[in-house]
Design a protein around this motif. Sequence first.
Motif, PDB file in Angstrom:
ATOM      1  N   UNK A 228       3.854  -0.528   4.115  1.00  0.00           N
ATOM      2  CA  UNK A 228       2.529  -0.776   4.584  1.00  0.00           C
ATOM      3  C   UNK A 228       1.884  -1.915   3.919  1.00  0.00           C
ATOM      4  N   UNK A 229       1.500  -2.888   4.207  1.00  0.00           N
ATOM      5  CA  UNK A 229       0.852  -3.932   3.395  1.00  0.00           C
ATOM      6  C   UNK A 229      -0.671  -3.737   3.068  1.00  0.00           C
ATOM      7  N   UNK A 230      -1.012  -4.376   2.037  1.00  0.00           N
ATOM      8  CA  UNK A 230      -2.487  -4.106   1.652  1.00  0.00           C
ATOM      9  C   UNK A 230      -3.406  -4.154   2.871  1.00  0.00           C
ATOM     10  N   UNK A 231      -3.125  -4.816   3.635  1.00  0.00           N
ATOM     11  CA  UNK A 231      -4.098  -5.040   4.772  1.00  0.00           C
ATOM     12  C   UNK A 231      -3.947  -3.844   6.054  1.00  0.00           C
ATOM     13  N   UNK A 232      -3.037  -3.087   5.592  1.00  0.00           N
ATOM     14  CA  UNK A 232      -3.146  -2.070   6.636  1.00  0.00           C
ATOM     15  C   UNK A 232      -1.892  -2.216   7.747  1.00  0.00           C
ATOM     16  N   UNK A 233      -1.286  -3.111   7.618  1.00  0.00           N
ATOM     17  CA  UNK A 233      -0.239  -3.509   8.611  1.00  0.00           C
ATOM     18  C   UNK A 233       1.109  -2.916   8.358  1.00  0.00           C
TER      19      UNK A 233
ATOM     20  N   UNK B 237       0.923  -1.154   0.016  1.00  0.00           N
ATOM     21  CA  UNK B 237      -0.073   0.088  -0.316  1.00  0.00           C
ATOM     22  C   UNK B 237       0.750   1.296   0.054  1.00  0.00           C
ATOM     23  N   UNK B 238       1.827   1.095   0.774  1.00  0.00           N
ATOM     24  CA  UNK B 238       2.983   2.393   0.751  1.00  0.00           C
ATOM     25  C   UNK B 238       4.390   1.546   1.124  1.00  0.00           C
ATOM     26  N   UNK B 239       5.306   2.326   0.364  1.00  0.00           N
ATOM     27  CA  UNK B 239       6.754   1.849   0.587  1.00  0.00           C
ATOM     28  C   UNK B 239       7.700   3.115   0.435  1.00  0.00           C
ATOM     29  N   UNK B 240       8.010   3.473   1.598  1.00  0.00           N
ATOM     30  CA  UNK B 240       8.993   4.735   1.579  1.00  0.00           C
ATOM     31  C   UNK B 240      10.433   4.415   1.147  1.00  0.00           C
ATOM     32  N   UNK B 241      10.657   5.256   0.046  1.00  0.00           N
ATOM     33  CA  UNK B 241      11.871   5.420  -0.727  1.00  0.00           C
ATOM     34  C   UNK B 241      13.213   5.442   0.264  1.00  0.00           C
ATOM     35  N   UNK B 242      13.234   6.450   1.083  1.00  0.00           N
ATOM     36  CA  UNK B 242      14.315   6.563   2.070  1.00  0.00           C
ATOM     37  C   UNK B 242      14.474   5.316   2.997  1.00  0.00           C
TER      38      UNK B 242
END
Length: 580
Positions: free
Chosen positions: A153-158, A134-139
């Motif tokens: 962040x996984x698609x499950x929100x974890x 869902x989200x992956x920080x570049x730094x």
Amino acid sequence: MVSPVKTAVQDIRRLREISGVLTGHGFSAVARRAGLGRFLGDSGGADVVEFEDDGDLLGGDRSEAAVRFRNVLEDLGPTFVKLGQVLSTRPDILPPEFIDELKNLQDRVPALSFEQVREQVESNLDGAIEELFEEFQEKPLAAASIGQAHRAVLPSGRAVVVKVQRPGISEKIRSDLDILYYLARFLEATIEEVELYTPTAIVREFERAILNELDFLQEAQNIEEFGNNFAEMPTVEVPEVEHEYTTSQILTMEFIDADKLASLEGGSERAIRVLDTLLEAMVKMVLYDGFFHGDPHPGNIMVREDDTIVFIDFGLVGRLSESQQDDLIDLILTILTGDVDGVSRSLLSMGYPVGRVNLREFKADITRIRNKYLAMNLGDIEVGEFVQETMNAAQKHRIRINTNYAVLTKAAMTIEGIMRELEPDMDIMKKGMPYAKKLATRRFSARKVMQGVMNSAMGFSGFVQQIPQQMDQILMDLEGGNLTITIKNESIDEIGTFLNTLGTRLFLGIIAAGLAVAAALILRGYDYMISGVSVMMIVGILLAIIALALFWWALSWHIVGGSASSKLRLEPFMRLFRKK
């Protein structure tokens, strides 16, 4: 598939690079003794720094040499940085100045670009990074020699942490391992001083550790085992692994929101509570579970708002068998009671001697160390220094401590440093005494004693049951003439060799004398006179001179070398190739 020729060329270039770095930091004598002298013509662009280390490989000031050694490892890259970290756990091998300096080793590597991270994640997890997360920080959160970590962040929100291995690092490390094996074998073949340290065994231990660290699936198993061990201890937490997002090169685990251990104020009530939890956790790991965190530095230990401590980074772990745990408990108890004989026995049980150990001198050194620390206040005793001096005594007397204790020694010294930061006025003996009492109760509990008695009884019973069968076999072999007794004694072997040589020479001498007499009798009727001198007399004199020369040659050969072993010893030959 990489061709052998290309691999050989790469290895030669790497050896030249290593020799250049060693020379650049003033270790040219080390490079020569390690068999790299042929590569010293090209320093790889490094400025050559001269130190007077030809007589003493470490130089006069070991602290200064230790700094240079750390710089060498950092310049040579990830494999050698990891090797230095392993060597920092071996106070039985390196001097204390080197151990202290290697603790400061840093993975000086640039962070991976996000494109490299994306390629690694997508190729290993078989999908686009935007679809996988869902989200992956570049730094990155942190970058090290083997990999770097990113928040996601996984698609499950974890919320999770994704550890990404550096591309190509496995191949580079395996190539460096081949070179390390070459250097280790060369050192063992040419330098007598390394016999006690067995470089190939150290490289083998390092290979096992670093290859496990390269396998993120192995680290995932370590995390799960720790989680199971501490499932019933609510004051300790371990992140959960997300197996669907984990491969040998990608490790995805739960993100736990916690502060760094260094954020605690030393001496505060909260710091002391955390210290007690940390000490309890380490005792449980080492002396109850036999499975412990091998690198518990402050960066790998976090603390939550409710004072729960969180362990992370399980690439380096240690294991102790039940018998090794018992040996360690025995050592701790004998140290606390001042039992010098017990300390000596425990150290011998924890390792194995290389050659004969003078027990009287060994016990004298242990007594000296005990008396030195006995004169201190209990709160002022530095356990790390005590362990270091004990290891030095074992090394001095050629006792090689089992490598299973090496990681533990480093972990214990690191934990002691953390504990003293959390509670600067800590009396470490007073803090550890309750645990020592529990360990003594456990070590000598009725169940433990009965278990030992039963094991001994079963072993003795099996031995007794085998005696009739073994005696029958001996009598049967004796009756059938199949029993042979061989007695090995160097003096008897030398007598046999001497008698054999002497008998052969006497036999040959008798034959020669008989032939000479027979020849004289046969030629007696054919004697001629030259100027009134008998030709037979001239020939006899010449033969007597030759016989006398042969006699003295045979006697000299017998005295100097005839009775010695004729085996070829390679050691003197190999020394010809050494740089003095």
